[in-house]
Enzyme design. Structure first.
Site, PDB file in Angstrom:
ATOM      1  N   LYS A 108       9.957  -3.555  -4.821  1.00  0.00           N
ATOM      2  CA  LYS A 108      10.846  -2.677  -5.628  1.00  0.00           C
ATOM      3  C   LYS A 108      11.907  -1.803  -4.698  1.00  0.00           C
ATOM      4  CE  LYS A 108       7.098  -1.814  -8.958  1.00  0.00           C
ATOM      5  NZ  LYS A 108       6.254  -0.810  -9.729  1.00  0.00           N
ATOM      6  N   ALA A 142      -1.117   0.815  -6.933  1.00  0.00           N
ATOM      7  CA  ALA A 142      -2.073  -0.267  -6.635  1.00  0.00           C
ATOM      8  C   ALA A 142      -3.400   0.331  -6.447  1.00  0.00           C
ATOM      9  CB  ALA A 142      -1.779  -0.544  -5.099  1.00  0.00           C
ATOM     10  N   LYS A 193      14.210   4.406 -10.353  1.00  0.00           N
ATOM     11  CA  LYS A 193      13.302   5.404 -10.560  1.00  0.00           C
ATOM     12  C   LYS A 193      12.733   6.195  -9.212  1.00  0.00           C
ATOM     13  CE  LYS A 193       9.341   3.318  -8.698  1.00  0.00           C
ATOM     14  NZ  LYS A 193       9.422   1.869  -8.796  1.00  0.00           N
ATOM     15  N   ARG A 274       5.571   9.608  -2.039  1.00  0.00           N
ATOM     16  CA  ARG A 274       6.427   9.835  -1.030  1.00  0.00           C
ATOM     17  C   ARG A 274       7.887  10.507  -1.538  1.00  0.00           C
ATOM     18  NH1 ARG A 274       6.138   4.952   3.187  1.00  0.00           N
ATOM     19  NH2 ARG A 274       3.993   4.845   3.350  1.00  0.00           N
ATOM     20  N   ASN A 275       8.223   9.964  -2.475  1.00  0.00           N
ATOM     21  CA  ASN A 275       9.599  10.573  -3.116  1.00  0.00           C
ATOM     22  C   ASN A 275       9.677  11.851  -3.716  1.00  0.00           C
ATOM     23  OD1 ASN A 275      11.430   8.193  -2.913  1.00  0.00           O
ATOM     24  ND2 ASN A 275      10.011   7.080  -4.265  1.00  0.00           N
TER      25      ASN A 275
END
Lengths: 347, 347
Positions: A108, A142, A193, A274-275
């Protein structure tokens, strides 16, 4: 006629995909960089670093720390390394090594040094044809796959029948699979995203509330759809076949589906991504360098904002939100004044 | 030429709207049902029951416990009572009482007994013309307005200029206003989002995870857009003027905007909403009756699911999600088996 799968990568997403395949009793070749991890999996039947609660039937696994071993023995390579390490992982392979194989990309992100999608990189370095290239994308923590919470993955490929066939290896009682043909769009959606999730983090750091966040994310969804529509039209101009109606082809992509809007939502509303964390620090006034040092990592949205900014010079979609996030992260625009401008774009 | 505003209702949203108007130094007539609340506001300058942190300049307020007093003295009535009590509140008024006035509806729901939108009810009971009817909708927790967190409200009306003029009275440094002409669509969106938020609650009660929730909400957004498109087309068939292009008229509504998708997101992702809490109990296996007794309230999505189910017999949009939520709440379909079916619709 069974496909021999080879998973490249040992992070949490690679581990989840290997779980799905082996839950379907598929033998899997698995490239894992660290020999110690291989020994651990062989001895203790689980990956010590990622999703350690997932136990494997090791009779189904062939482990190797050499990518070429796994590539040679596989019909379909599942690429699940971070985009920043992808090129290095494939580096030692012969230009003909991938010939006749399928590639299923679970990456991704964009390859940052090359500013290329994986299929573009593979075409350049391995003459790899788009017809053999597939992606698996969608909103999928996940950890929830590990816990066997029902999730949806979208498989994309040029040919519907072979995409469907590939998807069937991943369909389980906790995993529904969807297929579409928008190979470019789903990859760009997965990249975009991360930028918007980083933006949501900045907004949080600037102390905007939930009302604003929902307005921002709705407008991000619209901006994303505008970009994807332009990408789709461009690909149709290249890829549409004689007699095919480009409009009906384009209409097939429903941007409110899980692989587009769903993935945007799960990422933007995840408090622990994290973002989001990185963006939050930027919103609170930390510099990019300080945020990176403090968090000891680079948020994917950071590189993505630059990649998309450069790509959009060509695509020319209206992207005031992603564009401003780029300016904040890469050109020292203050988060507060950047968001003042974003405020005026929102509807 | 100033508009004299009268706010009908004293809940948190009525209180927030009164705050916005008085922050703009607008005098406001305010109908409040309980005389004790009126005395409290006069003596202590805040509403004791809702948003008690908001203090008013009482010189700007004319308070009354008689709706007719406020109606008579106002040019524009801001309707902000719960939809279930709207008809009862207006009951004593003369059929001509609203003549020449504007109505601005802040009611996010359908009048349940009549199964009518407020404008439809007003047309029937007061011969009230759609041209004088406006709505104010959008993702707006009243608590965040009280805290002056930047929010966005969408004002809708048939005439753009007068809608813009009305919106200007509500524009403040913490409130951005947007206008559109989709009077029907914005009201239906506000109703639909409660159904979907209740559905998100059911999913949570059934222990689906965040991956699934994002897929569900993305598909709800798509289903909502499909319904609104049909409503829009129907209204255009009735309302489109000679020489106007119905398609360009319809295109004006962007369903990824704050008043549609934004409101859906803020409601579905709000952990503390009534719809979510109620749905959660249904998902955990409680009956509707038990959930109502336990929570001592009716979630708006409960009535809304039936209203929309009935209305959609006419609109005929594809609504497998909202339809199944109706079946679960009103026809004893088990939440678990209902959601098994929803699973198969999602893309």
């Amino acid at each position: 006629m069974d496909i021999r799968f080879g998973v490249i990568g040992s992070g949490s997403w690679a581990t989840a995909l290997t779980k799905i395949l082996t839950d379907n009793r598929q033998p899997v070749g698995w490239y894992i960089r660290k020999e110690a991890s291989i020994r651990h999996i062989q001895a203790r039947h689980h990956n010590p670093h990622y999703l350690p609660s997932v136990y494997f039937d090791t009779n189904l696994l062939t482990l190797s720390d050499k990518p070429a071993d796994i590539v040679d023995a596989s019909d379909c390579l599942v690429m699940a390394v971070p985009s920043a390490y992808t090129a290095a992982t494939l580096e030692g392979l012969d230009r003909k090594a991938l010939r006749g194989k399928k590639i299923l990309s679970a990456i991704k992100g964009i390859l940052p040094e090359q500013n290329l999608l994986l299929n573009e990189y593979l075409a350049r370095e391995f003459d790899f044809p788009l017809a053999d290239y597939y992606t698996v994308m969608g909103p999928c923590h996940a950890e929830e796959v590990a816990a066997e919470k029902l999730s949806y993955l979208t498989f994309s490929g040029e040919n519907e029948t072979s995409t469907q066939q590939l998807a069937s290896y991943f369909t389980t009682d906790y995993l529904n699979t969807i297929i579409n043909q928008d190979v470019y769009g789903v990859q760009y959606a997965a990249i975009l995203k991360n930028i918007y999730a980083l933006g949501a983090g900045i907004a949080h750091g600037l102390e905007y509330g939930d009302n604003f966040l929902s307005v921002l994310i709705a407008n991000c969804a619209d901006e994303m759809a505008g970009f994807l529509r332009k990408v789709g039209i461009r690909n149709i101009a290249v890829g549409v076949h004689e007699g095919e109606d480009p409009v009906s082809h384009r209409r097939r992509a429903n941007y409110a589906a899980s692989v587009y809007l769903g993935d945007l939502l799960v990422t933007c509303y995840s408090l622990y991504s994290r973002n989001r964390t990185f963006g939050n620090m930027i919103g609170k006034g930390y510099s990019v360098k300080t945020a990176q040092l403090e968090l000891n990592m680079v948020a994917e949205g950071y590189n993505a904002s630059k990649c998309i900014y450069l790509i959009n010079k060509d695509i020319k979609a209206e992207m005031p939100i992603a564009g401003m996030i780029y300016h904040i992260l890469w050109e020292n625009v203050k988060a507060g004044s950047g968001f003042k401008q974003i405020e005026s774009y929102l509807v």
